[in-house]
Motif scaffolding. Structure first.
Motif, PDB file in Angstrom:
ATOM      1  N   SER A  18       0.844  -1.182   0.000  1.00 35.22           N
ATOM      2  CA  SER A  18       0.000   0.000   0.000  1.00 35.22           C
ATOM      3  C   SER A  18       0.883   1.236   0.000  1.00 35.22           C
ATOM      4  O   SER A  18       1.869   1.302   0.717  1.00 35.22           O
ATOM      5  N   PRO A  19       0.561   2.220  -0.835  1.00 32.93           N
ATOM      6  CA  PRO A  19       1.411   3.393  -0.964  1.00 32.93           C
ATOM      7  C   PRO A  19       1.508   4.160   0.339  1.00 32.93           C
ATOM      8  O   PRO A  19       0.540   4.284   1.087  1.00 32.93           O
ATOM      9  N   ALA A  20       2.689   4.735   0.578  1.00 34.43           N
ATOM     10  CA  ALA A  20       2.900   5.558   1.768  1.00 34.43           C
ATOM     11  C   ALA A  20       2.206   6.893   1.607  1.00 34.43           C
ATOM     12  O   ALA A  20       1.790   7.502   2.577  1.00 34.43           O
ATOM     13  N   ALA A  21       2.100   7.362   0.388  1.00 36.97           N
ATOM     14  CA  ALA A  21       1.417   8.617   0.106  1.00 36.97           C
ATOM     15  C   ALA A  21       0.634   8.423  -1.182  1.00 36.97           C
ATOM     16  O   ALA A  21       0.891   7.507  -1.951  1.00 36.97           O
ATOM     17  N   ALA A  22      -0.306   9.319  -1.440  1.00 35.20           N
ATOM     18  CA  ALA A  22      -1.184   9.156  -2.582  1.00 35.20           C
ATOM     19  C   ALA A  22      -0.424   9.094  -3.908  1.00 35.20           C
ATOM     20  O   ALA A  22      -0.869   8.451  -4.845  1.00 35.20           O
ATOM     21  N   HIS A  23       0.716   9.726  -4.015  1.00 31.54           N
ATOM     22  CA  HIS A  23       1.461   9.747  -5.267  1.00 31.54           C
ATOM     23  C   HIS A  23       2.431   8.582  -5.406  1.00 31.54           C
ATOM     24  O   HIS A  23       2.978   8.384  -6.478  1.00 31.54           O
ATOM     25  N   ASP A  24       2.663   7.806  -4.362  1.00 32.47           N
ATOM     26  CA  ASP A  24       3.588   6.684  -4.423  1.00 32.47           C
ATOM     27  C   ASP A  24       2.925   5.490  -5.100  1.00 32.47           C
ATOM     28  O   ASP A  24       1.732   5.260  -4.954  1.00 32.47           O
ATOM     29  N   VAL A  25       3.730   4.738  -5.847  1.00 32.77           N
ATOM     30  CA  VAL A  25       3.219   3.547  -6.522  1.00 32.77           C
ATOM     31  C   VAL A  25       4.172   2.390  -6.281  1.00 32.77           C
ATOM     32  O   VAL A  25       5.348   2.585  -5.996  1.00 32.77           O
ATOM     33  N   GLY A  26       3.659   1.171  -6.417  1.00 38.59           N
ATOM     34  CA  GLY A  26       4.460  -0.023  -6.161  1.00 38.59           C
ATOM     35  C   GLY A  26       5.213  -0.505  -7.382  1.00 38.59           C
ATOM     36  O   GLY A  26       5.254   0.148  -8.422  1.00 38.59           O
ATOM     37  N   ASP A  27       5.792  -1.683  -7.237  1.00 45.00           N
ATOM     38  CA  ASP A  27       6.558  -2.305  -8.312  1.00 45.00           C
ATOM     39  C   ASP A  27       5.715  -3.384  -8.986  1.00 45.00           C
ATOM     40  O   ASP A  27       4.661  -3.755  -8.492  1.00 45.00           O
ATOM     41  N   ILE A  28       6.185  -3.854 -10.125  1.00 48.02           N
ATOM     42  CA  ILE A  28       5.551  -4.961 -10.826  1.00 48.02           C
ATOM     43  C   ILE A  28       6.600  -6.056 -10.978  1.00 48.02           C
ATOM     44  O   ILE A  28       7.657  -5.828 -11.570  1.00 48.02           O
ATOM     45  N   VAL A  29       6.329  -7.231 -10.410  1.00 50.36           N
ATOM     46  CA  VAL A  29       7.267  -8.351 -10.424  1.00 50.36           C
ATOM     47  C   VAL A  29       6.785  -9.382 -11.434  1.00 50.36           C
ATOM     48  O   VAL A  29       5.655  -9.854 -11.350  1.00 50.36           O
ATOM     49  N   THR A  30       7.671  -9.728 -12.395  1.00 57.04           N
ATOM     50  CA  THR A  30       7.325 -10.690 -13.441  1.00 57.04           C
ATOM     51  C   THR A  30       8.302 -11.863 -13.406  1.00 57.04           C
ATOM     52  O   THR A  30       9.510 -11.650 -13.572  1.00 57.04           O
ATOM     53  N   PRO A  31       7.804 -13.084 -13.172  1.00 56.67           N
ATOM     54  CA  PRO A  31       8.696 -14.248 -13.257  1.00 56.67           C
ATOM     55  C   PRO A  31       9.286 -14.342 -14.667  1.00 56.67           C
ATOM     56  O   PRO A  31       8.580 -14.139 -15.661  1.00 56.67           O
ATOM     57  N   GLY A  56       8.223   4.634  -8.101  1.00 54.22           N
ATOM     58  CA  GLY A  56       7.768   3.347  -7.595  1.00 54.22           C
ATOM     59  C   GLY A  56       8.717   2.742  -6.570  1.00 54.22           C
ATOM     60  O   GLY A  56       9.913   3.023  -6.566  1.00 54.22           O
ATOM     61  N   ALA A  57       8.162   1.900  -5.706  1.00 51.21           N
ATOM     62  CA  ALA A  57       8.958   1.269  -4.642  1.00 51.21           C
ATOM     63  C   ALA A  57       8.372  -0.084  -4.280  1.00 51.21           C
ATOM     64  O   ALA A  57       7.175  -0.318  -4.444  1.00 51.21           O
ATOM     65  N   SER A  58       9.230  -0.960  -3.779  1.00 51.37           N
ATOM     66  CA  SER A  58       8.794  -2.232  -3.205  1.00 51.37           C
ATOM     67  C   SER A  58       8.516  -2.013  -1.729  1.00 51.37           C
ATOM     68  O   SER A  58       9.165  -1.194  -1.077  1.00 51.37           O
ATOM     69  N   VAL A  59       7.597  -2.771  -1.193  1.00 47.59           N
ATOM     70  CA  VAL A  59       7.370  -2.759   0.246  1.00 47.59           C
ATOM     71  C   VAL A  59       8.619  -3.358   0.902  1.00 47.59           C
ATOM     72  O   VAL A  59       9.253  -4.260   0.342  1.00 47.59           O
ATOM     73  N   PRO A  60       9.043  -2.869   2.078  1.00 50.52           N
ATOM     74  CA  PRO A  60      10.168  -3.520   2.765  1.00 50.52           C
ATOM     75  C   PRO A  60       9.860  -5.005   2.951  1.00 50.52           C
ATOM     76  O   PRO A  60       8.729  -5.376   3.289  1.00 50.52           O
ATOM     77  N   HIS A  61      10.864  -5.839   2.690  1.00 53.18           N
ATOM     78  CA  HIS A  61      10.632  -7.281   2.720  1.00 53.18           C
ATOM     79  C   HIS A  61      11.875  -8.031   3.185  1.00 53.18           C
ATOM     80  O   HIS A  61      12.961  -7.484   3.244  1.00 53.18           O
TER      81      HIS A  61
END
Length: 136
Positions: A18-31, A56-61
């Motif tokens: 989930s984005p930290a702020a409205a303008h943040d977006v995540g990553d797309i992971v493709t095998p 874009g960013a990945s969630v900490p993992h």
């Protein structure tokens, strides 16, 4: 490790991203590739392509206990922080590695205007079900 497990792990990351702020977006992971390593019984090599849109960013993992990871920036620039190390910026053509059970606390596109792309190559136990899990 099956492609289904990889996709499931990728979807789990995206579901928690989930984005930290409205303008943040995540990553797309493709095998991209998966194959048992013939001369190392019980190990599988898995390659994933991670696309980061601008900002874009990945969630900490956290990575699997058995997973040794090689990361290579295909395009753009990626900011990365693994375990207690410093946040570093890697540009297209640069790479780093992550030890087994690493905590990947920062993984994001360094640019707010250009996309970035990363190749992540995992060598992990074939029986390992999840390559990544979100860090709380």
């Amino acid at each position: 490790m099956s492609a289904r497990s990889i996709i499931g792990a990728a979807c789990a990351i995206l579901a928690f991203a989930s984005p930290a702020a409205a303008h943040d977006v995540g990553d797309i992971v493709t095998p991209h590739f998966e194959h048992a390593i013939p001369n190392i019984p019980g190990k599988t090599l898995t390659a994933l392509v991670v696309d980061y849109p601008p900002g874009g960013a990945s969630v900490p993992h956290r990575h699997a206990d058995s997973a040794f990871i090689f990361a290579y920036v295909l395009s753009g620039a990626i900011e990365s922080k693994v375990n207690d190390g410093q946040t570093q910026t890697f540009r297209a053509g640069e790479s780093w590695y992550e030890p087994p059970a690493a905590r990947h606390l920062v993984s994001r596109n360094a640019s707010k205007t250009e996309p970035a792309r990363l190749l992540a190559v995992f060598v992990a136990d074939t029986a390992e079900k999840e390559l990544t899990t979100p860090v709380e």
